[in-house]
Write an enzyme that holds these catalytic residues in place. Structure first.
Site, PDB file in Angstrom:
ATOM      1  CD  GLU A  41       4.634   8.253   4.016  1.00  0.00           C
ATOM      2  OE1 GLU A  41       4.042   9.272   4.402  1.00  0.00           O
ATOM      3  OE2 GLU A  41       4.075   7.345   3.360  1.00  0.00           O
ATOM      4  CE  LYS A 110       2.073  11.555   1.817  1.00  0.00           C
ATOM      5  NZ  LYS A 110       1.836  10.472   2.809  1.00  0.00           N
ATOM      6  CB  CYS A 144       2.726   7.473   0.569  1.00  0.00           C
ATOM      7  SG  CYS A 144       1.515   6.226   1.074  1.00  0.00           S
TER       8      CYS A 144
END
Length: 262
Positions: A41, A110, A144
């Site tokens: 990330e 995300k 994540c």
């Protein structure tokens, strides 16, 4: 498909140095026969860089994407990497997949932002399932915290994702996610999951490493420690097909019972 997991925080704040680190890792991965390299990330810029996030953010087709496309085509392998994406005045925490010939295959924003730091610097994405075809596999992308929501990963399973790549900035004290949750996600959704973390101290955050490639049987094919390293493991479509045939989770679902979830 041999898959390389680059566990590294690179050089926070320096896009040029991080491109060099990625280039070196791509060379090592290609020599080892990898068809895909996954970086963590926000690998392009660093994670805990505060206001520099907005300053260093680039469009999905920006100069750094062109540089990584050149790295991919020169070494002959696909690359997935995290970066801050600028779209007008909006900044997303994104990950992009570029093919071995330098083609931009998929870009994901995300959807679940973690903590005040991310909510202060990013806008959440609104497309939960982003996929691309790569060497006969359907590759999906998350970042994540997204993988910690079972609905997210199940949506990928129902959409046919074979390999879920998850660039990550997993920090202390949440290492159980890498150790326990990720293999379970792979098992319950019958897919491979490549969970690729940052490592070491960065600003206020201590990244725990422990990157892993988990198989559909819930077994880690590779597991990193807490130092920078390049892992290699295979994603086997034959094993995946056999596992899906043997495991009834997706076939035994009863969606009519789950309406209360939404």
């Amino acid at each position: 498909m041999r898959t390389a997991l680059l566990q590294s925080s690179g050089r926070p704040g320096s896009v040029g140095e991080n491109l060099k680190v990625l280039d070196q890792a791509a060379g090592r991965a290609a020599v080892a026969g990898a068809g895909l390299l996954v970086a963590p990330e926000m690998f392009l810029t660093g994670y805990a860089i505060g206001g520099d996030i907005a300053r260093l953010a680039e469009p999905a087709d920006g100069d750094s994407a062109d540089a990584i496309a050149e790295i991919s085509s020169r070494h002959g392998l696909a690359v997935a990497y995290g970066y801050p994406e600028r779209d007008g005045e909006t900044v997303f925490n994104s990950a992009q997949l570029i093919s071995a010939d330098g083609t931009r295959l998929a870009n994901y924003r995300k959807t679940h932002l973690f903590g005040c730091f991310e909510r202060d610097h990013f806008t959440p994405g609104d497309q939960p399932v982003v996929q691309a075809e790569l060497d006969g596999l359907r590759v999906g992308i998350m970042i994540c915290y997204d993988v910690e929501f079972p609905e997210n990963v199940r949506a990928h399973a129902l959409a046919g994702t074979d390999l879920l790549v998850v660039p990550t900035a997993q920090m202390h004290p949440f290492q159980f996610v890498a150790e326990s949750l990720v293999p379970v996600r792979a098992f319950e959704n019958q897919m491979y999951v490549a969970y690729v973390n940052r490592v070491g101290q960065e600003g206020e955050f201590e990244f725990v490493g422990l990157s892993t490639l988990a198989g559909p049987d819930g077994i880690a094919r590779a597991r990193a420690g807490r130092v920078e390293e390049l892992l290699l493991a295979d994603v086997d479509p034959v094993h995946l097909a056999a596992s899906r045939e043997a495991n009834p989770y997706l076939k035994d679902r009863r969606p009519g019972l789950y309406g209360a979830l939404v």
